[in-house]
Design a protein around this motif. Structure first.
Motif, PDB file in Angstrom:
ATOM      1  N   SER A  73       0.833  -1.200   0.000  1.00  0.00           N
ATOM      2  CA  SER A  73       0.000   0.000   0.000  1.00  0.00           C
ATOM      3  C   SER A  73       0.869   1.252   0.000  1.00  0.00           C
ATOM      4  O   SER A  73       1.970   1.274   0.569  1.00  0.00           O
ATOM      5  CB  SER A  73      -0.921   0.013   1.223  1.00  0.00           C
ATOM      6  OG  SER A  73      -0.165   0.006   2.424  1.00  0.00           O
ATOM      7  N   THR A  74       0.367   2.282  -0.676  1.00  0.00           N
ATOM      8  CA  THR A  74       1.002   3.599  -0.811  1.00  0.00           C
ATOM      9  C   THR A  74       2.316   3.568  -1.579  1.00  0.00           C
ATOM     10  O   THR A  74       2.992   4.596  -1.683  1.00  0.00           O
ATOM     11  CB  THR A  74       1.229   4.285   0.559  1.00  0.00           C
ATOM     12  OG1 THR A  74       2.240   3.584   1.287  1.00  0.00           O
ATOM     13  CG2 THR A  74      -0.056   4.335   1.370  1.00  0.00           C
ATOM     14  N   GLU A  75       2.706   2.416  -2.126  1.00  0.00           N
ATOM     15  CA  GLU A  75       3.882   2.387  -2.979  1.00  0.00           C
ATOM     16  C   GLU A  75       3.573   3.112  -4.302  1.00  0.00           C
ATOM     17  O   GLU A  75       2.422   3.230  -4.700  1.00  0.00           O
ATOM     18  CB  GLU A  75       4.311   0.944  -3.271  1.00  0.00           C
ATOM     19  CG  GLU A  75       5.040   0.276  -2.121  1.00  0.00           C
ATOM     20  CD  GLU A  75       6.450   0.837  -1.911  1.00  0.00           C
ATOM     21  OE1 GLU A  75       7.387   0.395  -2.590  1.00  0.00           O
ATOM     22  OE2 GLU A  75       6.598   1.733  -1.056  1.00  0.00           O
ATOM     23  N   LEU A  98      -2.973  -3.680  -1.549  1.00  0.00           N
ATOM     24  CA  LEU A  98      -2.462  -2.845  -2.638  1.00  0.00           C
ATOM     25  C   LEU A  98      -3.130  -1.468  -2.619  1.00  0.00           C
ATOM     26  O   LEU A  98      -3.174  -0.773  -3.646  1.00  0.00           O
ATOM     27  CB  LEU A  98      -2.704  -3.521  -3.989  1.00  0.00           C
ATOM     28  CG  LEU A  98      -2.044  -4.886  -4.206  1.00  0.00           C
ATOM     29  CD1 LEU A  98      -2.440  -5.458  -5.561  1.00  0.00           C
ATOM     30  CD2 LEU A  98      -0.528  -4.777  -4.107  1.00  0.00           C
ATOM     31  N   ALA A  99      -3.633  -1.061  -1.470  1.00  0.00           N
ATOM     32  CA  ALA A  99      -4.384   0.190  -1.370  1.00  0.00           C
ATOM     33  C   ALA A  99      -3.509   1.400  -1.692  1.00  0.00           C
ATOM     34  O   ALA A  99      -2.309   1.423  -1.452  1.00  0.00           O
ATOM     35  CB  ALA A  99      -4.956   0.337   0.041  1.00  0.00           C
ATOM     36  N   ARG A 100      -4.176   2.411  -2.265  1.00  0.00           N
ATOM     37  CA  ARG A 100      -3.562   3.712  -2.557  1.00  0.00           C
ATOM     38  C   ARG A 100      -2.333   3.579  -3.445  1.00  0.00           C
ATOM     39  O   ARG A 100      -1.306   4.218  -3.226  1.00  0.00           O
ATOM     40  CB  ARG A 100      -3.246   4.455  -1.258  1.00  0.00           C
ATOM     41  CG  ARG A 100      -4.490   4.766  -0.447  1.00  0.00           C
ATOM     42  CD  ARG A 100      -4.194   5.518   0.824  1.00  0.00           C
ATOM     43  NE  ARG A 100      -3.322   4.782   1.720  1.00  0.00           N
ATOM     44  CZ  ARG A 100      -3.703   3.762   2.473  1.00  0.00           C
ATOM     45  NH1 ARG A 100      -4.959   3.332   2.422  1.00  0.00           N
ATOM     46  NH2 ARG A 100      -2.856   3.162   3.280  1.00  0.00           N
ATOM     47  N   THR A 101      -2.449   2.736  -4.461  1.00  0.00           N
ATOM     48  CA  THR A 101      -1.472   2.679  -5.527  1.00  0.00           C
ATOM     49  C   THR A 101      -2.133   3.268  -6.778  1.00  0.00           C
ATOM     50  O   THR A 101      -3.217   3.842  -6.687  1.00  0.00           O
ATOM     51  CB  THR A 101      -1.016   1.228  -5.766  1.00  0.00           C
ATOM     52  OG1 THR A 101      -2.168   0.375  -5.840  1.00  0.00           O
ATOM     53  CG2 THR A 101      -0.140   0.748  -4.613  1.00  0.00           C
ATOM     54  N   LEU A 123      -7.872  -3.589  -2.030  1.00  0.00           N
ATOM     55  CA  LEU A 123      -7.501  -2.969  -3.296  1.00  0.00           C
ATOM     56  C   LEU A 123      -8.068  -1.555  -3.385  1.00  0.00           C
ATOM     57  O   LEU A 123      -8.237  -1.007  -4.482  1.00  0.00           O
ATOM     58  CB  LEU A 123      -8.034  -3.803  -4.472  1.00  0.00           C
ATOM     59  CG  LEU A 123      -7.634  -5.277  -4.528  1.00  0.00           C
ATOM     60  CD1 LEU A 123      -8.215  -5.936  -5.772  1.00  0.00           C
ATOM     61  CD2 LEU A 123      -6.126  -5.446  -4.504  1.00  0.00           C
ATOM     62  N   SER A 124      -8.345  -0.927  -2.258  1.00  0.00           N
ATOM     63  CA  SER A 124      -9.007   0.373  -2.266  1.00  0.00           C
ATOM     64  C   SER A 124      -8.112   1.465  -2.836  1.00  0.00           C
ATOM     65  O   SER A 124      -6.891   1.467  -2.650  1.00  0.00           O
ATOM     66  CB  SER A 124      -9.440   0.749  -0.842  1.00  0.00           C
ATOM     67  OG  SER A 124      -8.313   0.937  -0.003  1.00  0.00           O
ATOM     68  N   ASP A 125      -8.758   2.398  -3.560  1.00  0.00           N
ATOM     69  CA  ASP A 125      -8.084   3.580  -4.088  1.00  0.00           C
ATOM     70  C   ASP A 125      -6.807   3.208  -4.849  1.00  0.00           C
ATOM     71  O   ASP A 125      -5.745   3.813  -4.665  1.00  0.00           O
ATOM     72  CB  ASP A 125      -7.753   4.541  -2.939  1.00  0.00           C
ATOM     73  CG  ASP A 125      -7.386   5.930  -3.438  1.00  0.00           C
ATOM     74  OD1 ASP A 125      -7.668   6.235  -4.609  1.00  0.00           O
ATOM     75  OD2 ASP A 125      -6.793   6.704  -2.664  1.00  0.00           O
ATOM     76  N   ALA A 126      -6.911   2.199  -5.703  1.00  0.00           N
ATOM     77  CA  ALA A 126      -5.739   1.685  -6.411  1.00  0.00           C
ATOM     78  C   ALA A 126      -5.840   1.863  -7.923  1.00  0.00           C
ATOM     79  O   ALA A 126      -4.957   1.405  -8.650  1.00  0.00           O
ATOM     80  CB  ALA A 126      -5.532   0.210  -6.073  1.00  0.00           C
TER      81      ALA A 126
END
Length: 404
Positions: A73-75, A98-101, A123-126
């Motif tokens: 996440s955030t990567e 995997l969020a915020r990708t 998988l949010s916001d991805a």
């Protein structure tokens, strides 16, 4: 943090063993297949052949050295997941975040279902788009999934949700999903949170069974295109606390509902009588709907008439803190009983067809901070008692026929 943030923030004490060589190889292959910005990467740039993969940032292992948790996440990942078949070879994986990708409209591969051990999937916001693959129903061990704030579209009715017997939390809000909401989504035996807000779901809310034994305590259907009457089974959900869009109608006797928001869904038919049984209801939002006929002829203990509704709210409304009946077709006068709602902080009756004068009993609402009576047919003088509302910071009386 996403709606499932608390699930993924739980710190589980894993006893990591030394990384299995095949697991390390798979992770390095995964890294090479992803498109990411090395200058802003916090985790992936730490993944090196010379170190144990169980010590890598974003990686959790079990005692045997198998990778069971992967948090990217955030990567700064912007692509490559569609070619990352290696990810689906991590057969021991239990948690994937995997969020915020930024996958920029990439579709989820149906091969994701090959990771049959997954219990947490975020998988949010991805930046994912397209349809949610029906193969998701094969992930029978899932406890929590969050697909919110993406660009998912299409219907979800073909997914066999009833196979996800262990699901506790399902968040699909803030997408472009349409079609009807499957009845099976309400019948998970262990489900506690169901959030489908801000999509394009249509049709009516399905009737479902076993509501009285359901574990559901959070339900959000706001910001959709749902129509029709609200089934009584919704209000037999005895653990329900936050409940948006559905939050108003026939609750069970021991209903714990605190917020009822039907804003913008255009429900029709009658409002169930058992709303009067929700002793903890504080916020009622019926705005932007099609309720009509007379405005509630009493907000306290006399019958209410809204499309045939005839109930007594008794003394429960005196704990209300916010009421929004705006943008409907309510008619008739506002009765003096409104002054009995002494816990009220906000009242919005704008964009209706209300007539008569503004009751002087508004002066009793000493906690009122916001009052909107605009866009009605109110007449006569503005009562001087409004001047005694010391906390009132917003007042809108425009587009009426008031005098003085």
């Amino acid at each position: 943090m996403s709606s499932l943030g608390y699930f993924f923030a739980i710190n589980i004490a894993f006893v990591s063993g030394q990384c299995q060589s095949d697991q390390q190889t798979l992770l390095l292959q995964l890294k090479s297949s992803l498109t990411f910005d090395p200058s802003s990467s916090v985790k992936l740039m730490q993944w090196r052949q010379s170190t144990d993969c169980c010590d890598w940032s974003g990686v959790d292992c079990d005692e045997a050295g198998h990778v069971i948790g992967l948090d990217l996440s955030t990567e700064s990942i912007s692509g490559g997941i569609e070619n990352a078949a290696i990810l689906f070879s991590l057969h021991y994986l239990r948690s994937l975040n995997l969020a915020r990708t930024s996958f920029n409209g990439t579709q989820i591969s149906s091969k994701l279902a090959n990771i049959s051990s997954l219990t947490y999937l975020n998988l949010s916001d991805a930046g994912f788009a397209g349809q949610i693959p029906v193969q998701i129903s094969r992930m029978a061990r899932l406890v929590a999934l969050d697909f919110s704030f993406n660009q998912f579209s299409g219907s979800i009715s073909s997914i066999r949700w009833e196979h996800l017997l262990n699901l506790v939390c399902a968040v699909l809000s803030d997408n472009s999903l349409d079609g009807s909401i499957p009845r099976s989504m309400f019948e998970f035996p262990m489900l506690q949170q169901l959030q489908l807000a801000n999509n394009q779901f249509g049709g009516s809310i399905p009737r479902f069974s076993n509501a009285s034994s359901s574990a559901l305590d959070t339900l959000d259907l706001s910001g959709n295109r749902l129509r029709g009457s609200i089934p009584v089974s919704v209000f037999e959900l005895k653990n329900l606390l936050p409940f948006c869009f559905l939050q108003t109608t026939s609750m069970a006797l021991n209903c714990l509902l605190q917020t009822l928001d039907l804003n913008g869904n255009r429900p029709q038919g009658t409002v169930p009588k058992s709303i009067a049984k929700c002793k903890m209801l504080e916020v009622l939002n019926l705005g932007n709907n099609q309720f009509s006929d007379k405005f509630p002829c009493s907000l306290y203990d006399a019958p209410i008439t809204i499309k045939g509704l005839d109930i007594k709210l008794q003394k429960i409304l005196n704990i209300f803190t916010s009421i929004d009946f705006s943008t409907n077709n309510f008619k008739g006068p506002i009765l003096e009983d409104v002054g009995l709602l002494k816990s009220l902080y906000g009242l919005n009756l704008s964009h209706n067809a209300l007539t008569g004068s503004i009751p002087s009993s508004f002066g009793n609402l000493k906690r009122l901070e916001s009052l909107d009576l605009s866009m009605n047919n109110l007449s006569r003088a503005i009562p001087s008692q409004l001047a005694s509302l010391y906390f009132l910071s917003y007042l809108n009386l425009s587009y009426n026929q008031l005098e003085g």
